[in-house]
Design an enzyme around this catalytic site. Structure first.
Site, PDB file in Angstrom:
ATOM      1  CG  ASP A  58      -1.916  -1.088   1.271  1.00  0.00           C
ATOM      2  OD1 ASP A  58      -2.225  -1.626   0.197  1.00  0.00           O
ATOM      3  OD2 ASP A  58      -2.399  -1.416   2.370  1.00  0.00           O
ATOM      4  CE1 TYR A  60       4.096  -6.307   3.698  1.00  0.00           C
ATOM      5  CE2 TYR A  60       3.615  -8.617   3.256  1.00  0.00           C
ATOM      6  CZ  TYR A  60       3.677  -7.296   2.837  1.00  0.00           C
ATOM      7  OH  TYR A  60       3.325  -6.976   1.549  1.00  0.00           O
TER       8      TYR A  60
END
Length: 242
Positions: free
Chosen positions: A53, A111
Site C-alpha cells: 500500500d 512482514y
C-alpha cells in the site's frame, strides 16, 4: 536473446502511492522502476512478489523482468539503476529461469511492523508507527489467533477481488527491541491490507478496546466489528522466500 532476472529491492514507501501502477498517478514504485529500465533500453514490465500500500516500505521486495543481451553485466546494471532511482534501491540482481515468477514462485512472505508507545520524532514518523501503551500478554495471545489456515474475508480491504481469501499464517509473533515494538507475520501470502488489519485487530485487543472473543468472531466471519487498518508507515515487506 532476452533473459529473465530476479531483483531484490528496498524502498521508502512514504514517497509513493503504492507499489502497483495506477491510472490516477505515475508516482508508484513500479512506475519509477519501469521508467528507469526504459531509459536503459529495457522495455519489459516488472512483476512483483506482492503489492504494498501507499506508505508501506520494503527491505526485501522481489521483482522479475526480462533484459536484452547487452545488459549481461548485472553488477553494472544494478549500479546504474541505483544511480537513477531515488528512494528505491536494488540490493541484488541475478539470472533466473524463464519460468520464475516473483509472485507465484514464492513460498513464504515475511512482514514486520515497527511501532513505539511514544510519539516518533520527525525523523522517525514516516518509518515507525505509534500506539499508546498496551498489554504485551494480550498482544501475544491475539497474534496467536491468526496462526493457521483461515478465511480472511473480514481482514481485507473493501472492493478487493481474489480467487480465494484463504491464507495460511505460519507464524505471528511479537518482539521488543530497545524502545521499539515489532510484530512479525510469516505466511504463504497476504490479501490487500490484510497485514495492517490484523495488526489493528491485535492492537485493539492489547489496548483493551476489543476482547479476544470479538477478534475470534471476526476471524471466523461470524461478526465484523472492525475494518480499520493500522497506519502504514511502520510496515515493511521484509523477506520473500522461494
Amino acid at each position: 536473446m532476452e533473459r529473465r532476472v530476479k531483483a531484490v529491492i528496498a524502498y521508502d514507501g512514504g514517497y509513493f502511492k503504492g507499489f502497483q501502477k495506477q491510472k490516477s498517478t505515475t508516482n508508484t514504485i513500479t512506475g519509477e522502476i519501469e521508467k528507469a529500465l526504459n531509459s536503459l533500453g529495457i522495455k519489459d514490465s516488472i512483476r512483483g512478489s506482492g503489492r504494498t500500500d501507499a506508505g508501506v516500505h520494503a527491505t526485501g521486495q522481489v521483482i522479475d523482468f526480462n533484459i536484452p543481451p547487452f545488459w549481461s553485466d548485472l553488477s553494472k546494471l544494478k549500479r546504474v539503476l541505483n544511480q537513477k532511482l531515488k528512494y528505491i534501491h536494488f540490493k541484488h540482481i541475478s539470472f533466473v529461469s524463464d519460468d520464475f515468477h516473483s509472485r507465484f514462485s514464492a513460498k513464504k512472505r515475511l512482514y514486520r511492523y515497527i511501532f513505539k508507545t511514544k510519539k516518533p520524532s520527525i525523523f522517525e514518523q514516516n518509518h515507525i508507527s505509534y500506539y499508546p501503551p498496551f498489554k504485551k500478554e494480550l498482544l501475544i495471545k491475539a497474534l496467536k489467533c491468526f496462526e493457521g489456515e483461515h478465511d480472511f474475508s473480514n481482514f481485507i480491504k473493501t472492493g478487493s477481488v481474489t480467487d480465494t481469501n484463504i491464507r495460511t499464517i505460519y507464524r505471528a509473533y511479537y518482539r521488543e527491541y530497545k524502545k521499539c515494538h515489532i510484530i512479525y507475520f510469516e505466511a504463504n501470502g497476504f490479501l490487500r491490507s490484510q497485514v495492517r488489519m490484523m495488526i489493528e485487530g491485535a492492537m485493539r485487543v492489547a489496548l483493551d478496546d476489543w476482547s479476544l472473543e470479538e477478534l475470534k468472531r471476526q476471524l471466523k466471519n461470524e461478526k465484523k466489528s472492525m475494518s480499520k487498518p493500522a497506519p502504514p508507515m511502520g510496515l515493511y515487506l521484509a523477506r520473500v522466500i522461494y
